[in-house]
Design an enzyme around this catalytic site. Structure first.
Site: not given
Length: 600
Positions: A463, A384, A274
């Site tokens: 995100h 996450h 990520h």
């Protein structure tokens, strides 16, 4: 999109190159002739000089000293011109003139102007070179349900003049490679190495043409524990080079494919994915995990996406943020509401619309089930974290935690400064860090169970939470976020088509601990742009604009992912440019500045 394949010109060019005698003999120190076919008055042309970027080349300097050059890729009819200057440092580094932005499967014409120094005399020369390229390609997985084309694009809203020179880096992922299933962490237990989709990275112009792509087989091996992993976290650095990470590596290469570095993660950390954010001091912030953590119950686990490290320019680890000690790994209100059919890249359409119950979460804990699974506690995918940014004003980090539906700012002292999230479910010591939503008049807005009045909304499974440095001042901080929208207001709708995603910008008063929503887009288009996972929003100072990549539209459908790229003038709620893509699941997109890469 106009086709990139014109067979006859390419074939003609290949035959011409194969049978033409050298137009300029190259003499070595002994005066011997060598048989390189060259064009113009310089040396040979080398396509894909470093084996990573097939749509680049170097026109060798032919033994001359070059001081300055300008390169222009002659566009196709109605196409986009790419033109940039090249400085002396870059000319020395590559041993000639770097060529970037060639068309794929095309007989390209490249115009160069350069200053040549020979025997103390300088001469400015302008020449044209013809460079043939292969079509963009990738290895097929053989899956009949997955389109095997590299990447195609259709422009639905043409770029206006101020955006017509844009080049967009597209970070997509190919279909899962069965060979990767041989490489799974199992010591101590779990981990995220099985995230191993092959790379599908390209740079597209505003006409939808591929002008660069990555041929990664020199640095990526799906059967290797240490040379595989999903390529993510791309940024163009201040020097024009690209940085990113994958699996157990983090790397930096220039646009021609020359390696600056490609390093294994430090031994105390594992499982990059990520986020790899360049720091102002030449280092990087990396989202990783702990490969061996002893929990309070004396269980040793490999954690999942819940550690941030800062490395300096040499790769030394100068700091770390162990989020299972800073945040609350047992907060489960979001985990009980998100769609288990799309837990980021762990896509299982049979679980679409299903959620986890408190009983199921408790069972995972009781069974000591660990690994890359949604659940509470260190050793499971409770956080996450999918983006990290650095705020140099107060030396803090800003991160996005998808499985907490929270954007969090944490200081160097590891203390939470504020939390941009619905206030439900936070433990003592964190609940007072949750920002209060306000309207334009500064008055607090009433909220209940994730829903607020006045058009304000939190972000859900979001995100790319990034500070907008150019707009922020003092205690006022602007943050852009991609609100994926899964589990909105802690529920799954009965009709999944009611889901939508948003690009959103917030204005945060860090002193007053308030947050105002100042811009959004996406709600008005409903499920059309719904992107359950991945995706990005980023402000662009050069054009005072916002680039949004709706990267996972159609995920899990029979037709496959169909990402959409949009760019907005600042403050406008209608895209100035829109392009629809096919060719892999998207992760994020960003503009690329070719001039930045070569001007030194």
């Amino acid at each position: 999109m106009r086709t990139a394949f014109k067979l006859l010109p390419v074939v003609a060019g290949i035959f011409a190159a194969a049978f033409a005698a050298p137009s300029h003999a190259v003499g070595g120190p002994s005066g011997l002739k060598v048989g390189y076919a060259v064009q113009g008055t310089l040396g040979e042309t080398i396509v894909n000089p470093y084996g990573l970027a097939p749509l680049t080349a170097v026109i060798r300097n032919g033994g001359y000293v070059l001081k300055h050059a300008t390169v222009r890729i002659v566009p196709k009819e109605g196409g986009q011109e790419i033109k940039y200057d090249v400085g002396s440092q870059t000319l020395r580094t590559h041993g000639g003139i770097p060529v970037f932005g060639l068309y794929a499967g095309w007989r390209n014409t490249v115009e160069v102007t350069y200053t040549r120094v020979f025997q103390g005399e300088e001469k400015t020369v302008t020449e044209s070179y013809v460079i043939n390229t292969q079509p963009a390609w990738l290895e097929t997985t053989g899956n009949p349900a997955i389109a095997q084309n590299f990447m195609t694009a259709k422009v639905t809203t043409p770029a206006p003049k101020e955006f017509s020179d844009r080049l967009y880096f597209i970070n997509n992922l190919g279909a899962a490679d069965v060979r990767a299933s041989r490489a799974v962490w199992n010591n101590p237990v779990g981990g995220a190495l099985q995230w191993n989709n092959p790379p599908r990275n390209a740079i597209l112009d505003t006409k939808g043409e591929i002008r660069w792509y990555m041929k990664a087989d020199r640095i990526y091996d799906p059967e290797s524990l240490y040379d595989a992993g999903i390529m993510m976290g791309f940024h163009q650095n201040a020097d024009g080079a690209l940085s990113w990470g994958y699996g157990q590596h983090y790397a930096k290469y220039d646009l021609l494919g020359r390696k600056v570095f490609n390093r294994r993660l430090p031994a105390n950390y594992a499982d990059f994915s990520h986020a790899m954010m360049p720091a102002e001091n030449g280092g990087y912030f990396l989202r990783v995990a702990s490969p061996d953590l002893r929990r309070a119950d004396d269980t040793r686990v490999r954690t999942v996406r819940d550690v941030i490290i800062e490395v300096d320019a040499s790769g030394e680890v100068v700091d770390e943020w162990r989020l299972f000690e800073i945040l609350d790994p047992n907060r489960n209100i979001v985990l009980k509401s998100i769609d288990q059919g799309a837990v980021c890249l762990n896509i299982d359409t049979s679980q679409s619309g299903k959620t986890l119950s408190a009983e199921q979460l408790a069972k995972l804990e009781a069974q000591h089930a660990f690994g890359d699974i949604a659940g509470t506690g260190a050793g499971r995918n409770w956080a996450h974290v999918n983006s990290v940014d650095h705020d140099p004003v107060d030396d803090s980090i800003i991160l996005s935690s998808r499985h907490q539906s929270a954007v969090v700012k944490i200081g160097r002292d590891k203390q939470v400064k504020w939390i941009l999230a619905a206030p439900n479910g936070w433990r003592d010591g964190l609940k007072d860090k949750v920002l209060t939503p306000v309207g334009k008049d500064g008055r607090p807005l009433s909220c209940r169970i994730g829903k607020c009045e006045g058009g304000f909304d939190w972000t859900w499974t979001q995100h790319t939470a990034w500070k907008i440095d150019e707009l922020s001042k003092g205690d006022i901080v602007y943050v852009s976020v991609f609100d994926n929208g899964d589990g909105r207001a802690f529920v799954q709708p009965e009709d999944q088509n009611e889901k939508y995603s948003r690009a959103v910008v917030y204005k945060i008063d860090q002193k007053a601990m308030t947050v105002e929503q100042v811009w959004e887009y996406g709600k008005e288009r409903g499920h059309e742009l719904y992107s359950p996972i991945t995706s990005s929003v980023e402000y662009q100072a050069d054009k005072n604009s916002v680039v949004v990549y709706w990267a996972s539209i159609g995920t899990g459908s029979k037709t496959g992912p169909a990402p959409v790229l949009t760019e907005f003038r600042w403050g406008e709620t209608k895209p100035a440019f829109e392009m629809h893509l096919k060719g892999g699941l998207g992760y994020r997109a960003l503009p690329i500045d070719a001039q930045k890469a070569f001007v030194r």
